[in-house]
Motif scaffolding. Structure first.
Motif, PDB file in Angstrom:
ATOM      1  N   PRO A 291       0.821  -1.216   0.000  1.00  0.00           N
ATOM      2  CA  PRO A 291       0.000   0.000   0.000  1.00  0.00           C
ATOM      3  C   PRO A 291       0.854   1.265   0.000  1.00  0.00           C
ATOM      4  CG  PRO A 291      -0.793  -1.562   1.630  1.00  0.00           C
ATOM      5  CD  PRO A 291       0.545  -2.073   1.153  1.00  0.00           C
ATOM      6  N   GLY A 292       0.411   2.244  -0.743  1.00  0.00           N
ATOM      7  CA  GLY A 292       1.055   3.556  -0.724  1.00  0.00           C
ATOM      8  C   GLY A 292       0.371   4.434   0.303  1.00  0.00           C
ATOM      9  N   GLU A 293       0.640   5.710   0.218  1.00  0.00           N
ATOM     10  CA  GLU A 293       0.049   6.647   1.172  1.00  0.00           C
ATOM     11  C   GLU A 293      -0.469   7.870   0.417  1.00  0.00           C
ATOM     12  OE1 GLU A 293      -1.708   8.448   3.691  1.00  0.00           O
ATOM     13  OE2 GLU A 293      -0.742   6.666   4.516  1.00  0.00           O
ATOM     14  N   PRO A 294      -1.793   8.053   0.305  1.00  0.00           N
ATOM     15  CA  PRO A 294      -2.323   9.204  -0.422  1.00  0.00           C
ATOM     16  C   PRO A 294      -1.796  10.544   0.076  1.00  0.00           C
ATOM     17  CG  PRO A 294      -4.055   7.620   0.003  1.00  0.00           C
ATOM     18  CD  PRO A 294      -2.845   7.154   0.767  1.00  0.00           C
ATOM     19  N   GLY A 295      -1.408  10.650   1.360  1.00  0.00           N
ATOM     20  CA  GLY A 295      -0.781  11.872   1.849  1.00  0.00           C
ATOM     21  C   GLY A 295      -1.731  13.005   2.162  1.00  0.00           C
ATOM     22  N   ALA A 296      -3.031  12.794   2.068  1.00  0.00           N
ATOM     23  CA  ALA A 296      -4.027  13.820   2.396  1.00  0.00           C
ATOM     24  C   ALA A 296      -5.292  13.091   2.803  1.00  0.00           C
ATOM     25  CB  ALA A 296      -4.291  14.715   1.192  1.00  0.00           C
ATOM     26  N   PRO A 297      -6.168  13.730   3.581  1.00  0.00           N
ATOM     27  CA  PRO A 297      -7.453  13.091   3.887  1.00  0.00           C
ATOM     28  C   PRO A 297      -8.123  12.626   2.598  1.00  0.00           C
ATOM     29  CG  PRO A 297      -7.197  15.114   5.144  1.00  0.00           C
ATOM     30  CD  PRO A 297      -6.057  15.083   4.177  1.00  0.00           C
ATOM     31  N   HIS A 298      -8.573  11.395   2.558  1.00  0.00           N
ATOM     32  CA  HIS A 298      -9.113  10.857   1.320  1.00  0.00           C
ATOM     33  C   HIS A 298     -10.294   9.931   1.616  1.00  0.00           C
ATOM     34  CE1 HIS A 298      -6.277   7.817   2.773  1.00  0.00           C
ATOM     35  NE2 HIS A 298      -6.984   6.915   2.110  1.00  0.00           N
ATOM     36  N   GLN A 299     -11.077   9.681   0.581  1.00  0.00           N
ATOM     37  CA  GLN A 299     -12.204   8.761   0.694  1.00  0.00           C
ATOM     38  C   GLN A 299     -12.562   8.233  -0.690  1.00  0.00           C
ATOM     39  OE1 GLN A 299     -16.076  10.522   1.625  1.00  0.00           O
ATOM     40  NE2 GLN A 299     -15.299  12.572   1.187  1.00  0.00           N
ATOM     41  N   TRP A 300     -13.073   7.001  -0.706  1.00  0.00           N
ATOM     42  CA  TRP A 300     -13.611   6.423  -1.925  1.00  0.00           C
ATOM     43  C   TRP A 300     -15.110   6.702  -1.935  1.00  0.00           C
ATOM     44  CZ3 TRP A 300     -10.843   4.317  -5.848  1.00  0.00           C
ATOM     45  CH2 TRP A 300      -9.512   3.981  -5.592  1.00  0.00           C
ATOM     46  N   VAL A 301     -15.607   7.268  -3.024  1.00  0.00           N
ATOM     47  CA  VAL A 301     -17.023   7.628  -3.088  1.00  0.00           C
ATOM     48  C   VAL A 301     -17.641   7.085  -4.367  1.00  0.00           C
ATOM     49  CG1 VAL A 301     -16.707   9.721  -1.721  1.00  0.00           C
ATOM     50  CG2 VAL A 301     -16.599   9.857  -4.204  1.00  0.00           C
ATOM     51  N   ASN A 302     -18.876   6.653  -4.247  1.00  0.00           N
ATOM     52  CA  ASN A 302     -19.648   6.278  -5.418  1.00  0.00           C
ATOM     53  C   ASN A 302     -20.090   7.545  -6.132  1.00  0.00           C
ATOM     54  OD1 ASN A 302     -22.266   5.559  -6.919  1.00  0.00           O
ATOM     55  ND2 ASN A 302     -21.436   3.556  -6.359  1.00  0.00           N
ATOM     56  N   LEU A 303     -20.128   7.515  -7.457  1.00  0.00           N
ATOM     57  CA  LEU A 303     -20.494   8.720  -8.207  1.00  0.00           C
ATOM     58  C   LEU A 303     -21.889   9.216  -7.859  1.00  0.00           C
ATOM     59  CD1 LEU A 303     -18.971   8.071 -11.743  1.00  0.00           C
ATOM     60  CD2 LEU A 303     -18.131   9.564  -9.943  1.00  0.00           C
ATOM     61  N   ALA A 304     -22.736   8.335  -7.377  1.00  0.00           N
ATOM     62  CA  ALA A 304     -24.080   8.756  -6.986  1.00  0.00           C
ATOM     63  C   ALA A 304     -24.053   9.655  -5.757  1.00  0.00           C
ATOM     64  CB  ALA A 304     -24.956   7.542  -6.726  1.00  0.00           C
ATOM     65  N   GLN A 305     -22.935   9.670  -5.027  1.00  0.00           N
ATOM     66  CA  GLN A 305     -22.816  10.488  -3.816  1.00  0.00           C
ATOM     67  C   GLN A 305     -22.335  11.908  -4.096  1.00  0.00           C
ATOM     68  OE1 GLN A 305     -20.233   7.156  -1.951  1.00  0.00           O
ATOM     69  NE2 GLN A 305     -21.095   8.220  -0.198  1.00  0.00           N
ATOM     70  N   LEU A 306     -22.023  12.232  -5.342  1.00  0.00           N
ATOM     71  CA  LEU A 306     -21.380  13.503  -5.653  1.00  0.00           C
ATOM     72  C   LEU A 306     -22.184  14.711  -5.186  1.00  0.00           C
ATOM     73  CD1 LEU A 306     -19.946  12.871  -9.225  1.00  0.00           C
ATOM     74  CD2 LEU A 306     -18.763  12.780  -7.027  1.00  0.00           C
ATOM     75  N   SER A 307     -23.503  14.610  -5.260  1.00  0.00           N
ATOM     76  CA  SER A 307     -24.336  15.770  -4.917  1.00  0.00           C
ATOM     77  C   SER A 307     -24.197  16.185  -3.464  1.00  0.00           C
ATOM     78  CB  SER A 307     -25.804  15.478  -5.233  1.00  0.00           C
ATOM     79  OG  SER A 307     -26.259  14.379  -4.467  1.00  0.00           O
ATOM     80  N   SER A 308     -23.736  15.274  -2.606  1.00  0.00           N
ATOM     81  CA  SER A 308     -23.634  15.595  -1.181  1.00  0.00           C
ATOM     82  C   SER A 308     -22.235  16.035  -0.778  1.00  0.00           C
ATOM     83  CB  SER A 308     -24.033  14.367  -0.341  1.00  0.00           C
ATOM     84  OG  SER A 308     -23.126  13.293  -0.562  1.00  0.00           O
ATOM     85  N   LEU A 309     -21.300  16.108  -1.744  1.00  0.00           N
ATOM     86  CA  LEU A 309     -19.920  16.444  -1.426  1.00  0.00           C
ATOM     87  C   LEU A 309     -19.567  17.848  -1.891  1.00  0.00           C
ATOM     88  CD1 LEU A 309     -18.136  13.113  -2.437  1.00  0.00           C
ATOM     89  CD2 LEU A 309     -18.570  13.939  -0.118  1.00  0.00           C
ATOM     90  N   ALA A 310     -18.620  18.469  -1.179  1.00  0.00           N
ATOM     91  CA  ALA A 310     -18.126  19.791  -1.554  1.00  0.00           C
ATOM     92  C   ALA A 310     -17.027  19.623  -2.583  1.00  0.00           C
ATOM     93  CB  ALA A 310     -17.601  20.525  -0.323  1.00  0.00           C
ATOM     94  N   LEU A 311     -17.392  19.726  -3.858  1.00  0.00           N
ATOM     95  CA  LEU A 311     -16.455  19.545  -4.967  1.00  0.00           C
ATOM     96  C   LEU A 311     -16.285  20.855  -5.720  1.00  0.00           C
ATOM     97  CD1 LEU A 311     -17.893  16.262  -6.546  1.00  0.00           C
ATOM     98  CD2 LEU A 311     -15.959  16.428  -4.988  1.00  0.00           C
ATOM     99  N   PRO A 312     -15.083  21.164  -6.228  1.00  0.00           N
ATOM    100  CA  PRO A 312     -14.928  22.303  -7.134  1.00  0.00           C
ATOM    101  C   PRO A 312     -15.805  22.089  -8.366  1.00  0.00           C
ATOM    102  CG  PRO A 312     -12.789  21.470  -6.416  1.00  0.00           C
ATOM    103  CD  PRO A 312     -13.809  20.465  -5.979  1.00  0.00           C
ATOM    104  N   ALA A 313     -16.364  23.158  -8.888  1.00  0.00           N
ATOM    105  CA  ALA A 313     -17.299  23.047 -10.011  1.00  0.00           C
ATOM    106  C   ALA A 313     -16.717  22.300 -11.206  1.00  0.00           C
ATOM    107  CB  ALA A 313     -17.784  24.438 -10.419  1.00  0.00           C
ATOM    108  N   PRO A 314     -15.466  22.566 -11.642  1.00  0.00           N
ATOM    109  CA  PRO A 314     -14.973  21.819 -12.812  1.00  0.00           C
ATOM    110  C   PRO A 314     -14.760  20.341 -12.545  1.00  0.00           C
ATOM    111  CG  PRO A 314     -13.249  23.239 -11.900  1.00  0.00           C
ATOM    112  CD  PRO A 314     -14.519  23.619 -11.221  1.00  0.00           C
ATOM    113  N   ILE A 315     -14.432  19.983 -11.301  1.00  0.00           N
ATOM    114  CA  ILE A 315     -14.256  18.565 -10.968  1.00  0.00           C
ATOM    115  C   ILE A 315     -15.611  17.859 -10.935  1.00  0.00           C
ATOM    116  CG2 ILE A 315     -13.318  16.946  -9.275  1.00  0.00           C
ATOM    117  CD1 ILE A 315     -11.278  18.771 -10.780  1.00  0.00           C
ATOM    118  N   ARG A 316     -16.606  18.525 -10.391  1.00  0.00           N
ATOM    119  CA  ARG A 316     -17.963  17.954 -10.399  1.00  0.00           C
ATOM    120  C   ARG A 316     -18.438  17.725 -11.835  1.00  0.00           C
ATOM    121  NH1 ARG A 316     -21.809  17.937  -6.543  1.00  0.00           N
ATOM    122  NH2 ARG A 316     -20.660  19.466  -5.293  1.00  0.00           N
ATOM    123  N   LYS A 317     -18.189  18.716 -12.693  1.00  0.00           N
ATOM    124  CA  LYS A 317     -18.614  18.590 -14.090  1.00  0.00           C
ATOM    125  C   LYS A 317     -17.911  17.422 -14.767  1.00  0.00           C
ATOM    126  CE  LYS A 317     -18.926  21.248 -18.392  1.00  0.00           C
ATOM    127  NZ  LYS A 317     -18.649  22.560 -19.050  1.00  0.00           N
TER     128      LYS A 317
END
Length: 352
Positions: free
Chosen positions: A314-340
């Motif tokens: 295993p490596g180390e992502p080096g920042a707080p991270h999470q695996w998310v299903n794409l259906a969860q995107l609406s509930s996350l704080a994402l930058p607009a271009p990344i959400r798009k």
């Protein structure tokens, strides 16, 4: 009639009266609208404003929330330092002002993220204080009407505009400050616009120097054009068992506190970048590159879609991270271009 009374009379007949933050003297709601409206169109702000109030109905509710709870309600509005300052400001009001907004513009301006003009607007709408405003729209009205030369963002020019603004209030002792403040905002937003001012509808046309001299296109004096630096980065869309890896951006900083995709050097190999994070690529797909312009630079983003399986070491992502299903995107704080980008992948279907 003098300048300020003409603005008030015009606002009563032709100004905006149906915005959701009007017809209230609640400084919390006024403050929230003023902060959201900085650098953002009214039509964009309205749904964010209503959704934010539903979740954080008063300053106590906002102060009690964590920054992580606040950011999803700001994601997409941009200029994310506003949201972080909003949260800090709410906590300061609770700790230093017993949960009540300070009663004067001078005191309000000491709060995090609130400048002189925003403080004056809050004080005018909430308390009727005779403090003039000077936001971007109002600068345009004043430079044109009074023929003020020079870039309004320069300190000496801005100071001249403040002196003029204070004089208009001083010359009208019976002025309704809330109506005058709203009138200036409405005039700049709907009549004295940047591109094509509708001078025939302007209540102060007859005394406007720019109109008299046909200089509407020259005033305000434009800023000297600067070359915007160009930067390059690459991003990984790592997919594992139908989920995407997101990392939380450090705060403060660009997109601070939001969830985004892992970045790596645009000249590097995406498979090696995935392995450094502890995941073994099974395939890789180069996606369409795109660019996003920030205040001080333009960022060119090269995304790679990389299905992965767990690596032996295993490596180390080096920042707080999470695996998310794409259906969860609406509930996350994402930058607009990344959400798009991610929603586009969801619509297209993800190859394995």
């Amino acid at each position: 009639m003098d300048f300020a009374p003409r603005i008030v009379a015009w606002q009563a007949r032709h100004g905006r009266h149906g915005l959701p933050w009007q017809h209230t003297q609640d400084p919390y709601r006024i403050w929230l609208s003023e902060v959201m409206l900085q650098q953002t169109q009214v039509s964009t702000v309205i749904p964010y404003y209503l959704r934010f109030l539903e979740r954080f109905p008063d300053v106590a509710a906002l102060a009690a929330a964590s920054q992580e709870e606040v950011m999803p309600y700001w994601a997409g509005l941009g200029y994310y330092a506003r949201a972080r300052n909003l949260h800090r400001c709410a906590q300061t009001i609770m700790s230093d002002w017993n949960g009540r907004f300070p009663p004067t513009a001078e005191q309000i301006a000491t709060l995090p993220g609130i400048g002189r003009s925003t403080a004056a607007a809050i004080a005018a709408f909430a308390y009727g204080e005779r403090s003039p405003i000077m936001d971007g729209n109002v600068k345009r009205v004043f430079t044109r009407h009074f023929g003020v030369e020079g870039d309004p963002s320069r300190r000496e020019v801005e100071q001249r505009l403040w002196v003029l603004a204070e004089a208009q209030v001083a010359d009208a002792p019976d002025l309704n400050m809330a109506a005058y403040t709203q009138g200036l905002m409405d005039l700049g937003a709907t009549v004295c616009t940047r591109g094509k001012p509708d001078c025939a509808r302007c209540p102060v046309m007859q005394t406007c120097i720019a109109y008299r001299d046909a200089r509407q296109a020259e005033l305000p004096t434009p800023k000297a054009r600067k070359t915007i630096p160009e930067r390059q980065t690459a991003m990984l869309v790592l997919q594992h068992e139908g989920a995407i890896l997101l990392q939380q951006r450090p705060s403060p900083g660009i997109w601070g506190g939001l969830w985004s995709l892992p970045e790596f050097d645009a000249a590097s190999d995406p498979t090696q970048a995935a392995r450094r994070l502890g995941w073994e690529p099974t395939q890789r797909y180069e996606l369409a590159a795109f660019a996003h312009t920030f205040t001080h630079y333009r960022l060119h983003i090269k995304p790679w879609y990389v299905p992965v399986r767990a690596a032996p070491t295993p490596g180390e992502p080096g920042a707080p991270h999470q695996w998310v299903n794409l259906a969860q995107l609406s509930s996350l704080a994402l930058p607009a271009p990344i959400r798009k980008l991610l929603l586009g992948l969801l619509e297209a279907g993800l190859p394995e």
